[in-house]
Design a protein around this motif. Structure first.
Motif, PDB file in Angstrom:
ATOM      1  N   ILE A 206       0.914  -1.205   0.115  1.00 34.39           N
ATOM      2  CA  ILE A 206      -0.007   0.048  -0.104  1.00 34.39           C
ATOM      3  C   ILE A 206       0.740   1.145   0.024  1.00 34.39           C
ATOM      4  O   ILE A 206       0.584   2.149  -0.722  1.00 34.39           O
ATOM      5  CB  ILE A 206      -0.998   0.123   1.302  1.00 34.39           C
TER       6      ILE A 206
ATOM      7  N   LEU B  55      -6.191   3.733  -5.847  1.00 40.50           N
ATOM      8  CA  LEU B  55      -6.426   2.393  -4.621  1.00 40.50           C
ATOM      9  C   LEU B  55      -7.913   2.672  -4.362  1.00 40.50           C
ATOM     10  O   LEU B  55      -8.401   3.513  -3.917  1.00 40.50           O
ATOM     11  CB  LEU B  55      -5.428   2.837  -3.491  1.00 40.50           C
TER      12      LEU B  55
ATOM     13  N   TRP C 184      -7.980  -4.363  -0.482  1.00 40.71           N
ATOM     14  CA  TRP C 184      -7.537  -3.474  -1.355  1.00 40.71           C
ATOM     15  C   TRP C 184      -7.307  -3.829  -2.992  1.00 40.71           C
ATOM     16  O   TRP C 184      -6.809  -4.774  -3.074  1.00 40.71           O
ATOM     17  CB  TRP C 184      -6.162  -2.786  -1.119  1.00 40.71           C
TER      18      TRP C 184
ATOM     19  N   LEU D 109      -5.880  -2.176  -6.553  1.00 38.41           N
ATOM     20  CA  LEU D 109      -5.004  -1.165  -7.469  1.00 38.41           C
ATOM     21  C   LEU D 109      -5.441  -1.020  -9.062  1.00 38.41           C
ATOM     22  O   LEU D 109      -5.769  -2.030  -9.659  1.00 38.41           O
ATOM     23  CB  LEU D 109      -3.527  -1.492  -7.389  1.00 38.41           C
TER      24      LEU D 109
END
Length: 233
Positions: free
Chosen positions: A138, A172, A179, A181
């Motif tokens: 992250i 993001l 999560w 991307l």
């Protein structure tokens, strides 16, 4: 809403320096025009440079601002909850920033408001702990988005097949547990979405010059946005 909170909101409404009528202010603040007239008079009497008159509108001269961190109780609670969520599910840099923000807020707000925030019974628990590698990933991609920088991914898809690919990170997205991307994939010459927990390593490759056809806005307008599965491919 407390009067003090309403006055802060009123100043925020007037700060851009555009003439605004009492009716517009009353509708935005959900109060009567008479209340707006009283509040304006109070601000003017307190030295706030509000100009104008009833029937014409009001505006505030440039150069006036509130002291920093003049939050309402509702805003402080929202910030506290958000910061705790970031500490649980964010990257290491995000979590550190959230903690520092909380310390700044609690250091300047009134004691009574701080006590209420301290008593807030909100905890952010993850269904599964955020692993250290995902937190590092992250941080890497978040920094690359801001730069902007290209990144080399070592990625494993849902079947475990691994590929190395250079990408241009764009955004993001957090889905409540995972999560993802959003990126322009230089290997596939197309937009792709990657689950961060499937990224084995992410290595910054240096800056690039954004192209209009490869931006996040272009992704939103593309067919991929309407039908792209989460996994990279």
């Amino acid at each position: 809403m407390r009067r003090a909170d309403r006055l802060f909101r009123l100043i925020d409404r007037l700060r851009p320096g555009k003439l605004t009528t009492a009716r517009e202010l009353a509708e935005a603040m959900e109060v009567s025009e008479r209340t707006i007239y009283r509040d304006i008079a109070h601000l003017q009497g307190s030295g706030v440079p509000v100009e104008g008159e009833a029937g014409l509108g009001y505006m505030m001269r440039d150069g006036y601002d509130l002291p920093p961190l003049m939050f309402t109780e509702e805003e402080i609670i929202a910030l506290s909850v958000g910061a705790r969520m970031v500490q649980t599910w964010g990257g290491t840099s995000m979590a550190r920033g959230a903690q520092q923000a909380l310390e700044k807020i609690t250091g300047v707000i009134p004691e009574a408001t701080r006590d209420k925030a301290d008593r807030l019974q909100f905890k952010a628990w993850a269904s599964r702990p955020m692993d250290a590698q995902t937190r590092i990933t992250i941080d890497t991609v978040e920094a690359a988005i801001r730069a902007p920088e290209r990144v080399m991914l070592d990625y494993a898809d849902e079947k475990g097949a691994r590929t190395e690919r250079p990408i241009r990170p764009l955004g993001l997205w957090f889905w409540g547990a995972v999560w993802t991307l959003v990126a322009w994939c230089e290997l596939r010459k197309d937009f792709r979405m990657f689950r961060l927990d499937r990224i084995q390593t992410a290595t910054a490759l240096g800056p690039y010059v954004p192209e209009a056809s490869q931006t996040l806005d272009a992704f939103y307008e593309s067919e991929e946005f309407r039908g792209r599965p989460l996994d990279g491919g």
